[in-house]
Design a protein around this motif. Structure first.
Motif, PDB file in Angstrom:
ATOM      1  N   UNK A 237       0.838  -1.198   0.000  1.00 32.39           N
ATOM      2  CA  UNK A 237       0.000   0.000   0.000  1.00 32.39           C
ATOM      3  C   UNK A 237       0.882   1.260   0.000  1.00 32.39           C
ATOM      4  N   UNK A 238       0.423   2.313  -0.651  1.00 36.58           N
ATOM      5  CA  UNK A 238       1.172   3.572  -0.720  1.00 36.58           C
ATOM      6  C   UNK A 238       0.791   4.467   0.446  1.00 36.58           C
ATOM      7  N   UNK A 239       1.532   4.348   1.548  1.00 31.17           N
ATOM      8  CA  UNK A 239       1.369   5.243   2.688  1.00 31.17           C
ATOM      9  C   UNK A 239       2.569   6.180   2.726  1.00 31.17           C
ATOM     10  N   UNK A 240       2.524   7.181   3.584  1.00 31.52           N
ATOM     11  CA  UNK A 240       3.617   8.131   3.708  1.00 31.52           C
ATOM     12  C   UNK A 240       4.765   7.584   4.527  1.00 31.52           C
ATOM     13  N   UNK A 241       5.848   8.351   4.608  1.00 29.41           N
ATOM     14  CA  UNK A 241       6.987   8.006   5.458  1.00 29.41           C
ATOM     15  C   UNK A 241       7.364   9.240   6.270  1.00 29.41           C
ATOM     16  N   UNK A 242       7.922   9.005   7.438  1.00 31.41           N
ATOM     17  CA  UNK A 242       8.447  10.057   8.296  1.00 31.41           C
ATOM     18  C   UNK A 242       9.850   9.624   8.711  1.00 31.41           C
ATOM     19  N   UNK A 243      10.829   9.802   7.810  1.00 31.86           N
ATOM     20  CA  UNK A 243      12.189   9.318   8.084  1.00 31.86           C
ATOM     21  C   UNK A 243      12.809   9.940   9.332  1.00 31.86           C
ATOM     22  N   UNK A 244      13.609   9.150  10.024  1.00 40.22           N
ATOM     23  CA  UNK A 244      14.306   9.577  11.234  1.00 40.22           C
ATOM     24  C   UNK A 244      15.808   9.485  10.993  1.00 40.22           C
ATOM     25  N   UNK A 245      16.555  10.295  11.728  1.00 39.18           N
ATOM     26  CA  UNK A 245      18.014  10.236  11.665  1.00 39.18           C
ATOM     27  C   UNK A 245      18.587  10.729  12.973  1.00 39.18           C
ATOM     28  N   UNK A 246      19.837  10.400  13.230  1.00 41.71           N
ATOM     29  CA  UNK A 246      20.535  10.858  14.429  1.00 41.71           C
ATOM     30  C   UNK A 246      21.737  11.697  14.006  1.00 41.71           C
TER      31      UNK A 246
END
Length: 144
Positions: free
Chosen positions: A134-143
């Motif tokens: 399914x095409x849902x959004x992403x909320x990428x994380x980084x440190x």
């Protein structure tokens, strides 16, 4: 594909996060990003066990967002202080419509019962799951 077999370690979203998304960051930011070890379920409908990946960019695990393993396996980490401090922080994506404050977006946690789903944050901010294709959004994380 509509599978979580191989978990976060082998999914296309992980490849995209660590390659395409990372490469799109300004070079000054790229130099600040730290590689972190993240624990994730193994997928394939497995109800236990985690594996570790080394990631520059990652999606948050279900427990890192909600503070408990609702649809994922135990052991993927602990809740981030960011989400502990304000439940409203789950909603900080662009407004999706009059009834919802964001679109559904993916986490890295494979569903612990179904071999075709990953955990998501629903558009109303609650925990959920969706079929991997399914095409849902992403909320990428980084440190840094």
């Amino acid at each position: 594909t509509a599978t979580n077999s191989g978990g976060w370690k082998n999914c296309a979203r992980r490849t995209w996060c660590n390659n395409v998304f990372f490469a799109a960051l300004p070079s000054a930011w790229q130099s600040m990003v730290k590689i972190v070890n993240k624990k994730s379920g193994t997928g394939g409908g497995s109800s236990s066990g985690t594996e570790i990946t080394a990631d520059k960019i990652f999606l948050a695990a279900e427990i890192e967002i909600f503070g408990s393993a609702i649809r994922s396996v135990d052991g993927e980490g602990t809740q981030y202080q960011y989400y502990k401090n304000a439940t409203a922080n789950r909603y900080k994506m662009p407004k999706w419509g009059s009834s919802y404050v964001s679109n559904a977006h993916w986490g890295r946690s494979p569903h612990s019962e179904y071999a075709n789903a990953f955990c998501i944050v629903y558009s109303d901010g609650n925990a959920g799951a969706d079929i991997a294709s399914i095409a849902d959004g992403v909320a990428p994380c980084l440190c840094i």
